[in-house]
Scaffold this motif. Structure first.
Motif, short mmCIF file in Angstrom:
data_model
loop_
_atom_site.label_atom_id
_atom_site.label_comp_id
_atom_site.label_asym_id
_atom_site.label_seq_id
_atom_site.Cartn_x
_atom_site.Cartn_y
_atom_site.Cartn_z
N THR A 1 58.56 36.78 45.97
CA THR A 1 57.81 37.72 46.81
C THR A 1 58.46 39.10 46.74
N LYS A 2 57.70 40.08 47.18
CA LYS A 2 58.23 41.44 47.24
C LYS A 2 59.35 41.50 48.28
N THR A 3 59.18 40.79 49.37
CA THR A 3 60.20 40.76 50.41
C THR A 3 61.51 40.21 49.87
N GLU A 4 61.43 39.14 49.10
CA GLU A 4 62.63 38.55 48.50
C GLU A 4 63.27 39.53 47.52
N ALA A 5 62.47 40.25 46.77
CA ALA A 5 62.99 41.23 45.82
C ALA A 5 63.75 42.33 46.55
N VAL A 6 63.19 42.81 47.64
CA VAL A 6 63.83 43.86 48.43
C VAL A 6 65.12 43.33 49.06
N ARG A 7 65.08 42.10 49.58
CA ARG A 7 66.27 41.50 50.19
C ARG A 7 67.40 41.41 49.17
N ARG A 8 67.10 40.94 47.96
CA ARG A 8 68.12 40.82 46.91
C ARG A 8 68.67 42.19 46.52
N ALA A 9 67.77 43.15 46.39
CA ALA A 9 68.19 44.50 46.01
C ALA A 9 69.11 45.09 47.06
N LEU A 10 68.77 44.90 48.33
CA LEU A 10 69.61 45.43 49.40
C LEU A 10 70.97 44.72 49.46
N GLU A 11 70.97 43.41 49.27
CA GLU A 11 72.23 42.66 49.26
C GLU A 11 73.12 43.11 48.10
N ASN A 12 72.51 43.31 46.93
CA ASN A 12 73.28 43.76 45.77
C ASN A 12 73.85 45.16 45.99
N GLU A 13 73.06 46.03 46.58
CA GLU A 13 73.54 47.40 46.84
C GLU A 13 74.68 47.38 47.85
N LEU A 14 74.57 46.57 48.89
CA LEU A 14 75.65 46.45 49.86
C LEU A 14 76.93 45.94 49.21
N ALA A 15 76.81 44.95 48.36
CA ALA A 15 77.98 44.40 47.68
C ALA A 15 78.61 45.46 46.77
N ARG A 16 77.78 46.22 46.08
CA ARG A 16 78.29 47.27 45.19
C ARG A 16 79.05 48.33 45.98
N VAL A 17 78.49 48.76 47.09
CA VAL A 17 79.14 49.79 47.91
C VAL A 17 80.44 49.27 48.52
N GLU A 18 80.43 48.04 48.97
CA GLU A 18 81.64 47.46 49.58
C GLU A 18 82.76 47.29 48.56
N GLN A 19 82.42 47.08 47.30
CA GLN A 19 83.43 46.90 46.26
C GLN A 19 83.90 48.21 45.65
#
Length: 81
Positions: free
Chosen positions: A25-43
């Motif tokens: 779903t689009k919602t799942e795509a956005v959730r994954r994208a946001l999680e990935n961006e958060l992980a990238r920023v935290e690292q």
């Protein structure tokens, strides 16, 4: 709860991410994208730490600081050559 995106450009990006990642779903795509961006920023290493690492590397290559060094005398001698 469903995801409603009002901005057409953002909606198009979400759909493209959904297609590329094969998210169900689009919602799942956005959730994954946001999680990935958060992980990238935290690292990410903070700029201050990156600059400090570069400065330490340069100091190690240049050797100790010579406080008795006179830049004017040095440049005057360069012109004499």
């Amino acid at each position: 709860m469903s995801l409603y995106i009002r901005d057409d450009d953002v909606d198009a990006l979400a759909k493209k991410v959904q297609q590329v990642t094969k998210a169900p779903t689009k919602t799942e795509a956005v959730r994954r994208a946001l999680e990935n961006e958060l992980a990238r920023v935290e690292q990410a290493v903070p700029l201050k730490e990156r600059v400090e690492k570069i400065q330490n590397s340069v100091r190690a290559k240049m050797g100790p600081n010579k406080p008795e060094f006179e830049m004017k005398k040095f440049t005057d001698e360069m012109w004499e050559i």
